[in-house]
Design an enzyme around this catalytic site. Structure first.
Site, PDB file in Angstrom:
ATOM      1  N   ASP A 101       0.709  -1.042  -0.011  1.00 26.27           N
ATOM      2  CA  ASP A 101      -0.074  -0.128  -0.018  1.00 26.27           C
ATOM      3  C   ASP A 101       0.744   1.404  -0.429  1.00 26.27           C
ATOM      4  O   ASP A 101       0.457   2.057   1.120  1.00 26.27           O
ATOM      5  CB  ASP A 101      -0.830   0.327   1.092  1.00 26.27           C
ATOM      6  CG  ASP A 101      -1.729  -1.494   1.474  1.00 26.27           C
ATOM      7  OD1 ASP A 101      -2.307  -1.967   0.293  1.00 26.27           O
ATOM      8  OD2 ASP A 101      -2.080  -1.760   2.274  1.00 26.27           O
ATOM      9  N   GLU A 124     -11.281   0.832  -2.710  1.00 32.04           N
ATOM     10  CA  GLU A 124     -11.028   1.268  -1.633  1.00 32.04           C
ATOM     11  C   GLU A 124      -9.914   2.147  -1.921  1.00 32.04           C
ATOM     12  O   GLU A 124      -9.266   2.376  -2.980  1.00 32.04           O
ATOM     13  CB  GLU A 124     -10.425  -0.269  -1.428  1.00 32.04           C
ATOM     14  CG  GLU A 124      -9.111  -0.833  -2.099  1.00 32.04           C
ATOM     15  CD  GLU A 124      -9.389  -2.304  -0.991  1.00 32.04           C
ATOM     16  OE1 GLU A 124     -10.131  -2.587  -0.096  1.00 32.04           O
ATOM     17  OE2 GLU A 124      -8.672  -3.551  -2.163  1.00 32.04           O
TER      18      GLU A 124
END
Length: 506
Positions: free
Chosen positions: A21, A190
């Site tokens: 991420d 997301e």
């Protein structure tokens, strides 16, 4: 371990290990990157680059996870999820979501700190992937976040808030600004990253899941919407599955680039760099017209020497490098500083000594993403029966090789493993005497994260046990680990010393 690329080019992935991420920001001529660290300590790694290709690890923004009681034991699927890194008002800011607690923030005047203690900006279950934006045109501040269905019962939606400009609190209850259920074919929306460009609010956010999804872009004239959407990066005919979740950064000369991850099983989420431009229709164009690039011309930045985050370690004075992290909040005395070189780990007594997955006192680093050999020398000092120390590959399944003190006082070489779901380890290779209490341990990691274990008791390396296929944790890649343990009992259990840890490309 560096990539060999044609002159003037780079090869993806630029970070060939689990830097999950990623988000990136530029300050002056310097680029900085952070990534998820989940339950490992220290957390929120901080990487630095001058060319977006060569990166070094310079520190961490989070020294302990809170609350301390919660993270006194491993929480491999909790903790720090999907941080956002920004620079505003002469400070660095990192926001992240803890899916069980809420949205946190830390900040610092310099990237090397000192960083503030975590501040809870929004409390709640399932609040993940937050990203702030300070609008320089209006002075307003905003925050967007996603949702984890496992904690909140909902996902595939983005919620927006007005935020106090000092980043300490949200000024409203939040509004659903993007409902992925209303976008045909989109699911698991997301990881939003929020920007203001050319009068538009832009959200770069992936959907479709980390294994097979795509990178989306959303834009609106107003922060609270309505947003229109477009897929801007997808696998197409490449081998980069699910190009997913990252950040946009602009160089001093105005070049645009996008950093994102690719899920690679036991190797975790490796990091890619994509060229980016703004199309005539105002949408971002990523990669090669929406497909990930494997090799591409380097950013137009001053040439830099090859660099990757450190892996090897001589443990000078007993200290370990920034590349290492514990599997939970550490306690004093686990590692001892001393006058020479070598990592001296106390044999921590534990009722869970049979299962490395449950132990907080395992010192870990990321599994390398390309074929590599891992070596370390080990000496077991402990005289206590059952004391053990070794080198491990750690995930939902684990395997380790090392030394153990037998009941008769002798030291033996042992090799053990446990499958995913198994409650206890079992023998993977034949135990044999290690009369001097010393051994050189080696793991060769081949394609598909298939690991072969070796030992050297002074007669050259010998193979041990069958091939072990490394496995990831739920959200993170497999880890390499060093540990020293002892069964529950009275008194000090002694220690083990590791020296000359190396990772070399095969």
């Amino acid at each position: 371990m560096t990539h060999t690329s044609p002159p003037g080019t780079y090869t993806n992935p630029i970070l060939d290990a689990d830097w999950s991420d990623p988000d990136v920001v530029r300050v002056g001529d310097d680029f900085y990157l952070t990534a998820s660290s989940f339950g490992r300590v220290p957390g929120l790694p901080l990487l630095h680059s001058r060319d977006l290709v060569n990166w070094t690890l310079i520190g961490h923004a989070l020294q302990r996870l809170e609350p301390a009681r919660e993270f006194a034991v491993p929480r491999h699927d909790r903790g720090v999820w999907a941080p956002s890194l920004r620079h505003h008002d002469d400070r660095f800011w990192i926001f992240w979501g803890d899916p069980d607690q809420g949205i946190f923030q830390v900040n610092a005047p310099e990237v090397r700190g000192p960083w503030t203690r975590p501040h809870l900006v929004k409390e709640g279950k399932g609040l993940i992937d937050p990203c702030p934006l300070w609008d320089d045109e209006t002075g307003e501040a905003y925050l967007v976040h996603a949702w984890a269905r496992s904690r909140s019962g909902v996902n595939n939606r983005l919620t927006g808030h007005r935020m106090h400009p000092d980043g300490t609190e949200l000024l409203d209850d939040g509004k659903l600004i993007v409902d992925g259920d209303r976008i045909p074919g989109w699911f698991t929306l997301e990881g939003p990253k929020l920007y203001k460009h050319d009068g538009w609010f832009h959200i770069l956010a992936p959907a479709g899941g980390v294994e097979t999804g795509w990178q989306g872009a959303l834009r609106s004239r107003g922060f609270f919407g309505p947003y229109e959407e477009k897929i801007v990066l997808e696998q197409k005919d490449t081998d980069v599955n699910g190009p997913h979740q990252g950040g946009w950064v602009r160089t001093p000369s105005g070049e645009d680039w996008f950093v994102h991850f690719q899920q690679r099983g036991a190797y975790g989420r490796v990091v890619h760099l994509q060229p980016m431009r703004w199309g005539p229709d105002g949408w971002p164009v990523l990669g090669d017209d929406g497909a990930p690039v494997a090799v591409h011309a380097r950013p137009g930045l001053p040439p830099q020497p090859p660099a990757t985050p450190a892996t090897g370690d001589d443990f000078p004075g007993g200290r370990f490098g920034r590349q290492w992290s514990w599997t939970a909040n550490p306690q004093a005395g686990w590692a001892t500083q001393h006058s020479g070189d070598g990592l001296r780990l106390a044999c921590v007594r534990s009722a869970d000594a049979h299962d490395l997955r449950r132990l907080p006192n395992v010192l870990t680093q990321r599994l390398p993403g390309r074929p590599s050999a891992v070596e370390v020398d080990l000496r077991l000092h402990s005289e206590g029966p059952g004391a053990r120390a070794g080198l491990a590959v750690l995930g939902d399944a684990f395997s380790w090789i090392g030394l153990q003190r037998a009941a008769d006082g002798s030291v033996r070489l042992v090799h053990r493993f446990a499958e995913a779901g198994a409650e206890k380890e079992r023998d993977a290779g034949h135990s044999q005497p290690a009369p001097e209490g010393r051994v050189r341990l080696r793991i060769e990691i081949g394609a598909g994260a298939r690991c072969r274990f070796f030992h050297d008791l002074g007669e050259g390396p010998r193979p041990s046990g069958p091939v072990f296929a490394a496995t990831p944790w739920r959200w993170e890649g497999a880890l390499l680990g060093l540990f020293a343990l002892a069964p529950v009992g009275p008194g000090h259990a002694g220690a083990a010393t590791f020296t000359r840890f190396r990772i070399d490309a095969l």
